[in-house]
Design a protein around this motif. Sequence first.
Motif, mmCIF file in Angstrom:
data_model
loop_
_atom_site.group_PDB
_atom_site.id
_atom_site.type_symbol
_atom_site.label_atom_id
_atom_site.label_comp_id
_atom_site.label_asym_id
_atom_site.label_seq_id
_atom_site.Cartn_x
_atom_site.Cartn_y
_atom_site.Cartn_z
ATOM 1 N N THR A 370 -0.751 -0.367 -7.715
ATOM 2 C CA THR A 370 0.158 -1.056 -7.830
ATOM 3 C C THR A 370 1.875 -0.835 -7.980
ATOM 4 O OG1 THR A 370 -1.293 -2.905 -9.462
ATOM 5 C CG2 THR A 370 1.390 -2.794 -9.080
ATOM 6 N N ALA A 371 2.023 0.740 -9.075
ATOM 7 C CA ALA A 371 3.490 1.311 -8.748
ATOM 8 C C ALA A 371 3.696 2.220 -7.693
ATOM 9 C CB ALA A 371 3.377 3.005 -9.760
ATOM 10 N N SER A 372 2.392 2.975 -6.846
ATOM 11 C CA SER A 372 2.990 3.059 -5.770
ATOM 12 C C SER A 372 3.250 2.335 -4.897
ATOM 13 C CB SER A 372 1.902 3.962 -5.628
ATOM 14 O OG SER A 372 1.610 5.144 -5.996
ATOM 15 N N GLY A 373 2.573 1.391 -4.667
ATOM 16 C CA GLY A 373 3.008 0.426 -3.586
ATOM 17 C C GLY A 373 4.058 -0.639 -3.828
ATOM 18 N N VAL A 374 4.684 -0.593 -4.809
ATOM 19 C CA VAL A 374 6.384 -1.094 -5.684
ATOM 20 C C VAL A 374 7.178 -0.201 -5.198
ATOM 21 C CG1 VAL A 374 7.732 -1.780 -7.256
ATOM 22 C CG2 VAL A 374 5.757 -2.662 -7.108
ATOM 23 N N SER A 642 -1.687 -1.024 3.152
ATOM 24 C CA SER A 642 -2.657 -1.396 1.791
ATOM 25 C C SER A 642 -1.905 -1.017 0.379
ATOM 26 C CB SER A 642 -3.913 -0.641 1.580
ATOM 27 O OG SER A 642 -5.158 -0.853 2.366
ATOM 28 N N LEU A 643 -1.290 -0.364 0.571
ATOM 29 C CA LEU A 643 -0.676 -0.243 -0.937
ATOM 30 C C LEU A 643 0.522 -1.389 -1.345
ATOM 31 C CD1 LEU A 643 -0.384 3.885 -1.184
ATOM 32 C CD2 LEU A 643 -1.759 2.058 -2.653
ATOM 33 N N VAL A 644 1.219 -1.322 -0.242
ATOM 34 C CA VAL A 644 2.739 -2.675 -0.227
ATOM 35 C C VAL A 644 1.988 -3.733 -0.235
ATOM 36 C CG1 VAL A 644 3.871 -3.621 1.086
ATOM 37 C CG2 VAL A 644 4.125 -0.455 1.107
ATOM 38 N N THR A 645 0.690 -4.245 0.938
ATOM 39 C CA THR A 645 0.788 -5.735 0.456
ATOM 40 C C THR A 645 -0.153 -5.647 -1.036
ATOM 41 O OG1 THR A 645 -1.667 -5.238 1.502
ATOM 42 C CG2 THR A 645 0.330 -6.253 3.147
ATOM 43 N N GLY A 646 -1.218 -4.842 -1.722
ATOM 44 C CA GLY A 646 -2.225 -4.974 -2.651
ATOM 45 C C GLY A 646 -0.807 -5.349 -4.005
ATOM 46 N N ALA A 647 0.440 -4.560 -3.953
ATOM 47 C CA ALA A 647 1.323 -4.401 -4.507
ATOM 48 C C ALA A 647 1.944 -5.802 -5.229
ATOM 49 C CB ALA A 647 1.947 -3.673 -4.517
ATOM 50 N N VAL A 648 2.462 -6.151 -4.015
ATOM 51 C CA VAL A 648 2.976 -8.069 -3.630
ATOM 52 C C VAL A 648 1.590 -8.701 -4.135
ATOM 53 C CG1 VAL A 648 3.630 -9.538 -1.699
ATOM 54 C CG2 VAL A 648 4.598 -7.428 -1.690
ATOM 55 N N GLY A 649 -0.150 -8.619 -4.438
ATOM 56 C CA GLY A 649 -0.524 -9.425 -4.576
ATOM 57 C C GLY A 649 -0.819 -9.501 -5.564
ATOM 58 N N MET A 650 -0.727 -8.221 -6.230
ATOM 59 C CA MET A 650 -0.836 -7.723 -8.031
ATOM 60 C C MET A 650 0.192 -9.089 -8.647
ATOM 61 S SD MET A 650 -3.092 -6.156 -10.057
ATOM 62 C CE MET A 650 -2.352 -7.891 -10.636
ATOM 63 N N VAL A 651 1.709 -8.100 -8.371
ATOM 64 C CA VAL A 651 2.537 -8.577 -9.023
ATOM 65 C C VAL A 651 2.021 -10.235 -9.064
ATOM 66 C CG1 VAL A 651 5.225 -9.191 -9.131
ATOM 67 C CG2 VAL A 651 4.399 -6.670 -8.822
ATOM 68 N N SER A 652 2.275 -11.379 -8.168
ATOM 69 C CA SER A 652 1.848 -12.323 -7.710
ATOM 70 C C SER A 652 0.696 -13.365 -8.698
ATOM 71 C CB SER A 652 1.970 -12.791 -6.463
ATOM 72 O OG SER A 652 2.493 -12.195 -5.319
#
Length: 667
Positions: A370-374, A642-652
């Motif tokens: 999540t941190a890497s995606g953000v 994957s990291l970017v979209t996963g981070a958006v999904g996790m935060v949401s």
Amino acid sequence: QALAQTAQEQSLSARAAFMASLHRIVVASLCLHGLAVYLPGLAPREYKEDELVKIKANKLTSAKRQLPFQYYKQPFCHPESIQDSKENFGEHLSGDQIQNTPYAISFLKSVECQKVCNVQLNKWSKGKLKRLIESEYVVNFIVDGLPAITNYKGAGPNGEDVPYVEGYLVGIFQDDKYYLHNHVNFKMLYHSDPDSFAGYRIVGFQVEPASLGVVDDSVGPQNMMPDCKKESKHFSLSDDPIQVGKNKKKTGRNRGKDKDEDDEKAQTVVYSYSVEWQFSEIRWASRWDAYLKMTGPDKIHWFAILNSLVVLVFLSGVVALIVVRTVHRDIAAYNEVPTAEEAKEETGWKLVHGDVFREPPYAWLLSVCTASGVQLLGMTVITMIAALLGMLSPAHRGSLLQAIIILFALMGILGGYVAVIYYKIFDPEGKSTYTMTVVLTATLFPGGFFGIFFLLNLFIWGEESSGAVPFPTLFALLVLWFGISLPLVFLGAVCSNKRPRMEFPTKTSKIPRAIPELPWYSNPLLACFVGGILPFGAVYTELFFIMNSLWLQKFYYIFGFLALVLVIVCFTCAEISIATTYFQLTSEDYRWWWTSYCASASSGLYVFLYAIVYAKTQLQLDHYVSVMMYFGYMFMISVVFSLVTGAVGMVSGLAFVKAIYGSIKVD
């Protein structure tokens, strides 16, 4: 008193007029500044008549081989001294090598069939040229920052012209013969406006290659002259007993042994050029339109983007409407005072309130991802804003790649900040320190990407390709990583550690609740695979054009549509993660953390599958290093997506769960 009031009103009106004038000046200055930033090149150069115009050569590229080669390592004409142009960090990473050429051009002076030099071709140099022709390598010249473009007449699938192809082919293979393009006609477009500026500006650079023979081949090799008549014979490489399709290296012993034989079979090629000057109404600010405009089948791009946006907005609206209406009904029902029978029969997501914020398995990995995606999302947003403002013009070669690398290092502070936030969420009692989570945030994915990049670079270097990144540039990457990114990650972690832990509306019970058996269609793994289709569907059309830019050497500069697609993808990821999380909690399954992340992060898998299809349909990779390079880079791009979209999904998903459990009464 009336005079004083009149004077005061005049003073106020004068002050208002002054402020309005100042406001107009500031706005005009900002508009001019934005316009100046947008103009490619920023500073147009005015030439005088008879002034020397420098033609520079870049690397030879091939969409078929994907391994660039240095121009002067081929049997072409060399200047008296080869001078390398100053290159930025991005150009070094992309393998650009811009050097001077022996072509002497004076402004507004036309040249007709000017000889440059004669080159003796032995069987090894002829074999090298034949391999370049077979792999469809392209020569790339540059004038005043403009790449050379070629208009191939009648080369389309239906006999139509193929306009604006960057560079020109080294040669062509036709009728079982290899024809070398040893003559180039430079068509220079210029613009002048005495009322606006003095001198002339170059606004276009086109090339027309040709294969020409010699006037008299009976004279000595140094006395041969090019035959530029229309009925001239074409120059073809003579046949030698050499395996063209294989790049076999010869040792010094073998080369010395065959030296006399090579000299006997040497073939002389005469390189020549012509220069044509043509006035054009194209202005300086529009000279890149020929490179950036979309013609032919590319027009489908606009309709496909619009269609995908309409469909995705509609689907996202339907998903959001269902979830919002259902959640509101559930909240209203849960907040009513239940009877004894209703309390016994109570079902749904309220029952898992004591487990919904329980630590998931591999919580450290989820925090790092999540941190890497953000961090990557922050880099993407800032890069997109800079591109929309025109700061990353195609006239500045390598500026986009350089901005991405530097911004990723600077966004390390955001990655460290988010990593500690999730560390505190998953470890409320502080059983361990956050050091390991922060170190992994700074090293896990950057280290993996650098390892893949370094391994691919070794193979490219083994092929003697100019695309191999030099070791000083690799060292600069390490300095940027450990000297800037790593300290910023720890700085963000320290700042985040000073903030209190995120408070949740419910407390986690000590004993985990039993999860009921779920039907196959409620399996979270299935939801994750299906959830990634929509984010990929939002980006697949734009992805096609981005991959054309990466692998087919085409220009890409429509960042307005790309920014719109990025916004749509983020909203889609948020809604998909919210929907899958809600349906999983409704099934009394509180293991929503990884589901919320993977529901949108699985879109990266579809990106990689699309890369396989693209390689089969659009590319003709004929070398194992090219295949390794393509799939290695596309794997890294898929992981980033994957990291970017996963981070958006996790935060949401986290925001959604907090909101719904904060809206109900819990005993």
